[in-house]
Design a protein around this motif. Sequence first.
Motif, PDB file in Angstrom:
ATOM      1  N   ALA A  47       0.896  -1.273   0.030  1.00  0.00           N
ATOM      2  CA  ALA A  47      -0.011   0.063   0.062  1.00  0.00           C
ATOM      3  C   ALA A  47       0.822   1.289  -0.018  1.00  0.00           C
ATOM      4  CB  ALA A  47      -0.859  -0.077   1.302  1.00  0.00           C
ATOM      5  N   VAL A  48       0.637   2.011  -0.992  1.00  0.00           N
ATOM      6  CA  VAL A  48       1.492   3.392  -1.069  1.00  0.00           C
ATOM      7  C   VAL A  48       0.553   4.448  -0.169  1.00  0.00           C
ATOM      8  CG1 VAL A  48       2.182   5.165  -2.471  1.00  0.00           C
ATOM      9  CG2 VAL A  48       2.499   2.793  -3.321  1.00  0.00           C
ATOM     10  N   LEU A  49       1.548   5.053   0.788  1.00  0.00           N
ATOM     11  CA  LEU A  49       0.819   6.004   1.716  1.00  0.00           C
ATOM     12  C   LEU A  49       1.231   7.342   1.429  1.00  0.00           C
ATOM     13  CD1 LEU A  49       2.045   4.010   5.174  1.00  0.00           C
ATOM     14  CD2 LEU A  49      -0.070   3.747   3.493  1.00  0.00           C
ATOM     15  N   ALA A  50       2.389   7.669   0.661  1.00  0.00           N
ATOM     16  CA  ALA A  50       2.898   9.149   0.431  1.00  0.00           C
ATOM     17  C   ALA A  50       3.944   9.135  -0.262  1.00  0.00           C
ATOM     18  CB  ALA A  50       2.677   9.997   1.868  1.00  0.00           C
ATOM     19  N   ASP A  51       4.476  10.248  -0.806  1.00  0.00           N
ATOM     20  CA  ASP A  51       5.596  10.344  -1.308  1.00  0.00           C
ATOM     21  C   ASP A  51       6.547  11.171  -0.385  1.00  0.00           C
ATOM     22  OD1 ASP A  51       4.723   9.693  -3.977  1.00  0.00           O
ATOM     23  OD2 ASP A  51       4.140  11.615  -4.567  1.00  0.00           O
ATOM     24  N   VAL A  52       7.753  10.592  -0.574  1.00  0.00           N
ATOM     25  CA  VAL A  52       8.706  11.083   0.540  1.00  0.00           C
ATOM     26  C   VAL A  52       8.746  12.790   0.078  1.00  0.00           C
ATOM     27  CG1 VAL A  52      11.165  11.328   0.920  1.00  0.00           C
ATOM     28  CG2 VAL A  52      10.216   9.101   0.577  1.00  0.00           C
ATOM     29  N   ALA A  53       8.804  13.383  -0.663  1.00  0.00           N
ATOM     30  CA  ALA A  53       8.763  14.605  -0.990  1.00  0.00           C
ATOM     31  C   ALA A  53       7.665  15.491  -0.441  1.00  0.00           C
ATOM     32  CB  ALA A  53       8.661  15.169  -2.599  1.00  0.00           C
ATOM     33  N   GLU A  54       6.643  14.821   0.026  1.00  0.00           N
ATOM     34  CA  GLU A  54       5.485  15.448   0.825  1.00  0.00           C
ATOM     35  C   GLU A  54       5.551  15.570   2.127  1.00  0.00           C
ATOM     36  OE1 GLU A  54       1.354  14.250  -1.791  1.00  0.00           O
ATOM     37  OE2 GLU A  54       2.530  12.422  -0.717  1.00  0.00           O
ATOM     38  N   VAL A  55       6.490  14.771   2.802  1.00  0.00           N
ATOM     39  CA  VAL A  55       6.778  14.831   4.070  1.00  0.00           C
ATOM     40  C   VAL A  55       7.518  15.964   4.804  1.00  0.00           C
ATOM     41  CG1 VAL A  55       7.905  13.615   5.860  1.00  0.00           C
ATOM     42  CG2 VAL A  55       6.911  12.157   3.773  1.00  0.00           C
ATOM     43  N   ARG A  56       7.183  16.520   5.866  1.00  0.00           N
ATOM     44  CA  ARG A  56       7.700  17.735   6.651  1.00  0.00           C
ATOM     45  C   ARG A  56       7.840  17.506   7.886  1.00  0.00           C
ATOM     46  NH1 ARG A  56       8.721  18.261   2.007  1.00  0.00           N
ATOM     47  NH2 ARG A  56       8.314  20.204   0.666  1.00  0.00           N
ATOM     48  N   PRO A  57       8.985  17.689   8.590  1.00  0.00           N
ATOM     49  CA  PRO A  57      10.174  17.870   8.091  1.00  0.00           C
ATOM     50  C   PRO A  57      10.877  17.221   7.105  1.00  0.00           C
ATOM     51  CG  PRO A  57      10.453  17.371  10.296  1.00  0.00           C
ATOM     52  CD  PRO A  57       9.124  17.398  10.159  1.00  0.00           C
ATOM     53  N   ALA A  58      11.376  17.914   6.254  1.00  0.00           N
ATOM     54  CA  ALA A  58      12.118  16.983   5.060  1.00  0.00           C
ATOM     55  C   ALA A  58      13.374  16.298   5.621  1.00  0.00           C
ATOM     56  CB  ALA A  58      12.619  17.960   3.853  1.00  0.00           C
ATOM     57  N   GLY A  59      13.846  15.291   4.859  1.00  0.00           N
ATOM     58  CA  GLY A  59      15.239  14.556   5.204  1.00  0.00           C
ATOM     59  C   GLY A  59      14.740  13.455   6.173  1.00  0.00           C
ATOM     60  N   PRO A  60      15.741  12.510   6.365  1.00  0.00           N
ATOM     61  CA  PRO A  60      15.391  10.927   6.759  1.00  0.00           C
ATOM     62  C   PRO A  60      14.965  11.150   8.195  1.00  0.00           C
ATOM     63  CG  PRO A  60      17.678  11.306   5.789  1.00  0.00           C
ATOM     64  CD  PRO A  60      17.023  12.426   5.974  1.00  0.00           C
ATOM     65  N   PRO A  61      15.149  11.857   9.363  1.00  0.00           N
ATOM     66  CA  PRO A  61      14.400  11.874  10.589  1.00  0.00           C
ATOM     67  C   PRO A  61      12.948  11.997  10.366  1.00  0.00           C
ATOM     68  CG  PRO A  61      16.537  13.175  10.845  1.00  0.00           C
ATOM     69  CD  PRO A  61      16.138  12.943   9.317  1.00  0.00           C
ATOM     70  N   GLY A  62      12.602  13.045   9.500  1.00  0.00           N
ATOM     71  CA  GLY A  62      11.134  13.395   9.184  1.00  0.00           C
ATOM     72  C   GLY A  62      10.344  12.038   8.620  1.00  0.00           C
ATOM     73  N   VAL A  63      10.899  11.614   7.704  1.00  0.00           N
ATOM     74  CA  VAL A  63      10.541  10.189   6.980  1.00  0.00           C
ATOM     75  C   VAL A  63      10.349   9.326   8.047  1.00  0.00           C
ATOM     76  CG1 VAL A  63      10.848   8.646   5.141  1.00  0.00           C
ATOM     77  CG2 VAL A  63      11.460  10.800   4.623  1.00  0.00           C
ATOM     78  N   ALA A  64      11.305   9.087   8.772  1.00  0.00           N
ATOM     79  CA  ALA A  64      11.020   7.856   9.738  1.00  0.00           C
ATOM     80  C   ALA A  64      10.116   8.229  10.765  1.00  0.00           C
ATOM     81  CB  ALA A  64      12.549   7.780  10.735  1.00  0.00           C
ATOM     82  N   ASP A  65       9.851   9.353  11.132  1.00  0.00           N
ATOM     83  CA  ASP A  65       8.784   9.659  11.937  1.00  0.00           C
ATOM     84  C   ASP A  65       7.396   9.559  11.223  1.00  0.00           C
ATOM     85  OD1 ASP A  65      10.679  10.609  13.800  1.00  0.00           O
ATOM     86  OD2 ASP A  65      10.220  12.766  13.453  1.00  0.00           O
ATOM     87  N   ALA A  66       7.416   9.855   9.861  1.00  0.00           N
ATOM     88  CA  ALA A  66       6.279   9.641   9.239  1.00  0.00           C
ATOM     89  C   ALA A  66       5.755   8.222   8.938  1.00  0.00           C
ATOM     90  CB  ALA A  66       6.406  10.477   7.969  1.00  0.00           C
ATOM     91  N   LEU A  67       6.716   7.285   8.848  1.00  0.00           N
ATOM     92  CA  LEU A  67       6.346   5.917   8.757  1.00  0.00           C
ATOM     93  C   LEU A  67       6.073   5.577  10.056  1.00  0.00           C
ATOM     94  CD1 LEU A  67       9.703   4.925   6.701  1.00  0.00           C
ATOM     95  CD2 LEU A  67       7.373   4.632   6.048  1.00  0.00           C
ATOM     96  N   ALA A  68       6.517   5.862  11.216  1.00  0.00           N
ATOM     97  CA  ALA A  68       5.987   5.383  12.634  1.00  0.00           C
ATOM     98  C   ALA A  68       4.653   5.996  12.834  1.00  0.00           C
ATOM     99  CB  ALA A  68       6.843   6.095  13.625  1.00  0.00           C
ATOM    100  N   ALA A  69       4.244   7.101  12.427  1.00  0.00           N
ATOM    101  CA  ALA A  69       2.919   7.750  12.595  1.00  0.00           C
ATOM    102  C   ALA A  69       2.091   6.927  11.793  1.00  0.00           C
ATOM    103  CB  ALA A  69       2.829   9.046  12.265  1.00  0.00           C
ATOM    104  N   ALA A  70       2.254   6.499  10.541  1.00  0.00           N
ATOM    105  CA  ALA A  70       1.733   5.768   9.642  1.00  0.00           C
ATOM    106  C   ALA A  70       1.405   4.445  10.178  1.00  0.00           C
ATOM    107  CB  ALA A  70       2.359   5.798   8.327  1.00  0.00           C
ATOM    108  N   ALA A  71       2.526   3.791  10.769  1.00  0.00           N
ATOM    109  CA  ALA A  71       2.089   2.659  11.422  1.00  0.00           C
ATOM    110  C   ALA A  71       1.113   2.409  12.376  1.00  0.00           C
ATOM    111  CB  ALA A  71       3.473   1.813  11.687  1.00  0.00           C
ATOM    112  N   LEU A  72       1.307   3.248  13.215  1.00  0.00           N
ATOM    113  CA  LEU A  72       0.333   3.508  14.386  1.00  0.00           C
ATOM    114  C   LEU A  72      -1.090   3.866  13.864  1.00  0.00           C
ATOM    115  CD1 LEU A  72       2.088   5.476  17.120  1.00  0.00           C
ATOM    116  CD2 LEU A  72       2.081   3.085  16.949  1.00  0.00           C
ATOM    117  N   ALA A  73      -1.251   4.669  12.776  1.00  0.00           N
ATOM    118  CA  ALA A  73      -2.634   4.711  12.245  1.00  0.00           C
ATOM    119  C   ALA A  73      -3.247   3.562  11.438  1.00  0.00           C
ATOM    120  CB  ALA A  73      -2.505   6.204  11.346  1.00  0.00           C
TER     121      ALA A  73
END
Length: 467
Positions: free
Chosen positions: A261-287
């Motif tokens: 399942a595609v959740l989002a584009d990396v370019a859409e994540v803020r804050p940008a950069g690896p830490p922000g992407v990791a946080d987005a993955l974690a939030a997405a997993a809980l949701a």
Amino acid sequence: MGFLAGRDVLVAGAGVTGRSAAEALLAAGAAVTVTDGSADRLAALEPLLPGVALAPGLTAPPAGVELVVTSPGWRPDSPLLVAAQAAGVEVIGEVELAWRMGLELADPPAWLAVTGTNGKTTTVGMLESILRAAGIDAVACGNVGLPVVDALLAGHRALAVELSSFQLHWSPSVRPAAGVLLNLAEDHLDWHGSFEEYAAAKAGVLSGEVAVAGVDDSRVAALLSVSPAAAHVGFTLGAPEDGQLGVVDGRLVDRAFGADAVLADVAEVRPAGPPGVADALAAAALARAHGVSPEAVRRGLRDFRPGAHRAEVVAEAGGVTYVNDSKATNPHAAIASLRSHESVVWVAGGLLKGASVDDLVRAEGHRLRGAVLIGADRGVIADALARHAPSVPVTVLAPEGGADAGGADAGMAEAVRAARSLARPGDAVVLAPAAASIDMFADYAHRGRAFAEAVLELVGETGHRRS
């Protein structure tokens, strides 16, 4: 609440958490006493909490007390808490109180919990945004500012709960519907006594139904592997395996709760950069564990805006970018901040809380144009730079020329001027202190404001503010 009615409860701490706990206990029918080392804080509570007994500076619970509810900052070796436990009186935190109160509700809210050394607040903010995009009545609470007991009593249907290691230490029975451990690095060792105790407290978030963890961190992955949770889910910045979320071709992909399942584009994540992407993955997993659709995850991440003092670009002037990451209050967070830039003048220092900065300097020294050091543990950081990055120019602000002479704001203004003198076009001047703020400032927000104000005054008309 039945289990509290008529009980004699002592609340340790008269701050925001203590007040909320006392209010909830009173409403549940308990007899409440509040103690604090500050008579002024207690006096401020008196008109707000009629019916509460106030007892300054207690070192042992009064006779008849059956339960102590402590504010999270109170250490386990505090005389009052030691005396209570020695007397057989249970000591819990406000988060544990909220959990037990929720168990008595006919339809309690879902707890989706977040902890880790770095990224907690960003992750719960993302999670709140995603849940609301899905039409769920959700609120971020806990260590992010709103006490959990207040969120519970407000009737929200899902709680995005940020939990510190302190809160988890005092919450032995909390079992979230889904919980995530983002990462682990040395922090708060002065409070816990050792890294092992700190990690054990953090691992408490993995004790619910679904355990989620950042498996790029080997220590976190090991804790996930022994979690008692029914379901284990990992997230990674690489391509995910089955049972994981990760990144494929610039997209956040879920292989745990859906087939690619595609959740989002990396370019859409803020804050940008690896830490922000990791946080987005974690939030997405809980949701996703809570049944949220991929479409709502994407909407929520698009809508999310990072909080203040987290990688905020304050201004650009003379080819130099000024970044406020005052919320980087430990070395692990500072590493993530520095890695977002190629060449950095690092503004750092404060209270290290027993953490070492050697690994940080070894790993990131190559990108430092210079360093400006402030605060109580500035000498510790200077020594690490001398050992591991001896070619980096370092300015250590002496007490007489910094905050102790003209106030914290004046000390920060001096630090910003020193940083500008070291910077070259293409550099970033980054406030990523790697330390707590309370040696100089009221909190990290005060520190960040002082930095931003100093930068804007310095650049004047030659720079422009970034939003």
